[in-house]
Write an enzyme that holds these catalytic residues in place. Structure first.
Site, PDB file in Angstrom:
ATOM      1  N   CYS A  76       0.854  -1.193   0.000  1.00 29.67           N
ATOM      2  CA  CYS A  76       0.000   0.000   0.000  1.00 29.67           C
ATOM      3  C   CYS A  76       0.888   1.241   0.000  1.00 29.67           C
ATOM      4  CB  CYS A  76      -0.895  -0.025   1.241  1.00 29.67           C
ATOM      5  SG  CYS A  76      -1.683   1.540   1.625  1.00 29.67           S
ATOM      6  N   GLU A  77       0.670   2.121  -0.952  1.00 30.32           N
ATOM      7  CA  GLU A  77       1.512   3.314  -1.035  1.00 30.32           C
ATOM      8  C   GLU A  77       1.207   4.333   0.066  1.00 30.32           C
ATOM      9  OE1 GLU A  77      -0.958   5.946  -4.351  1.00 30.32           O
ATOM     10  OE2 GLU A  77       0.684   4.668  -5.019  1.00 30.32           O
ATOM     11  N   HIS A  78       0.098   4.178   0.760  1.00 31.40           N
ATOM     12  CA  HIS A  78      -0.261   5.126   1.816  1.00 31.40           C
ATOM     13  C   HIS A  78       0.414   4.817   3.151  1.00 31.40           C
ATOM     14  CE1 HIS A  78      -4.096   5.475  -0.743  1.00 31.40           C
ATOM     15  NE2 HIS A  78      -3.264   6.427  -1.077  1.00 31.40           N
ATOM     16  N   HIS A  79       0.577   3.516   3.453  1.00 30.60           N
ATOM     17  CA  HIS A  79       1.131   3.125   4.746  1.00 30.60           C
ATOM     18  C   HIS A  79       2.389   2.272   4.628  1.00 30.60           C
ATOM     19  CE1 HIS A  79      -3.222   3.797   5.528  1.00 30.60           C
ATOM     20  NE2 HIS A  79      -2.725   4.469   6.540  1.00 30.60           N
ATOM     21  N   GLN A 117      -4.655  -0.856  -4.780  1.00 32.62           N
ATOM     22  CA  GLN A 117      -5.242  -1.995  -5.489  1.00 32.62           C
ATOM     23  C   GLN A 117      -6.045  -1.550  -6.712  1.00 32.62           C
ATOM     24  OE1 GLN A 117      -7.284  -4.855  -3.000  1.00 32.62           O
ATOM     25  NE2 GLN A 117      -8.584  -5.516  -4.673  1.00 32.62           N
ATOM     26  N   HIS A 145      -5.855  -6.153   3.121  1.00 30.26           N
ATOM     27  CA  HIS A 145      -4.938  -5.031   3.323  1.00 30.26           C
ATOM     28  C   HIS A 145      -4.531  -4.968   4.795  1.00 30.26           C
ATOM     29  CE1 HIS A 145      -5.566  -2.911  -0.623  1.00 30.26           C
ATOM     30  NE2 HIS A 145      -6.493  -3.861  -0.649  1.00 30.26           N
ATOM     31  N   CYS A 147      -3.033  -2.700   6.233  1.00 32.22           N
ATOM     32  CA  CYS A 147      -3.249  -1.354   6.774  1.00 32.22           C
ATOM     33  C   CYS A 147      -4.640  -1.249   7.402  1.00 32.22           C
ATOM     34  CB  CYS A 147      -3.036  -0.278   5.712  1.00 32.22           C
ATOM     35  SG  CYS A 147      -4.095  -0.426   4.261  1.00 32.22           S
TER      36      CYS A 147
END
Length: 186
Positions: A76-79, A117, A145, A147
């Protein structure tokens, strides 16, 4: 290209930031391990999926081709936490097919990048569309996920499902249902 020294320096800073002793025995080699791991799990950033889809075979009169249950691991590019699951790919050939392993390799190219995703699903469909020029493509990803399961809302077992259709699959509910039935078969 990947900068191993920057990765190692960043890992040292993060460890110091959380209050760890970077000179502790168990952490001495961690920055190097993480840099090598990044080359593996983010290697898709430096790969062109079209390379895997170049080798094609003539297959006139072919019906739907489905490759299902392709296991993938992504980040995940956010976390920067993993998400993992199964990819299911279908396409209606337009005279050409690709080796089945090449579909799995294409999934891996996009999975080995920090991203979301929803974007990964669209990237896989676009790569197949551009390389094979099929009558249509359908791609479905199902993933858990971390996250969402190990932090934040903490809902283990929840899955995210994304679907992208192109060409004849876009507005044809019967074709979509047929694909989903094939995916659900054991």
């Amino acid at each position: 290209m990947m900068d191993y020294e920057k990765i190692k320096a960043g890992v040292r800073l993060m460890l110091e930031g959380i209050g760890e002793d970077v000179n502790r025995e168990g952490l001495l080699e961690t920055p190097d391990r993480i840099a090598r791991m990044c080359a593996e799990i983010y290697g898709g950033l430096y790969e062109d999926p079209a390379v895997h889809l170049k080798k094609q075979f003539t297959a006139e009169g072919n019906d739907m081709v489905v490759e299902k249950d392709i296991t993938f691991y992504s980040t995940c590019e956010h976390h920067l936490l993993p998400f993992y699951g199964k990819a299911h790919i279908g396409y209606l050939p337009n005279g050409k097919v690709v080796g089945l392993s090449k579909l799995a390799r294409t999934v891996d190219v996009f999975a080995r990048r920090p991203q979301i995703q929803e974007k990964m699903t669209a990237q896989i469909a676009k790569a197949l569309e551009e390389s094979l020029s099929p009558k249509g493509v359908i791609v479905m990803l199902e993933a858990e996920h971390t996250c969402m399961t190990m932090r934040g809302i903490k809902k283990p077992g929840s899955k995210t499902v994304t679907l992208v259709t192109t060409g004849v699959f876009q507005d044809n509910a019967k074709l979509q249902e047929r694909f989903l039935a094939l995916v659900r078969q054991s």
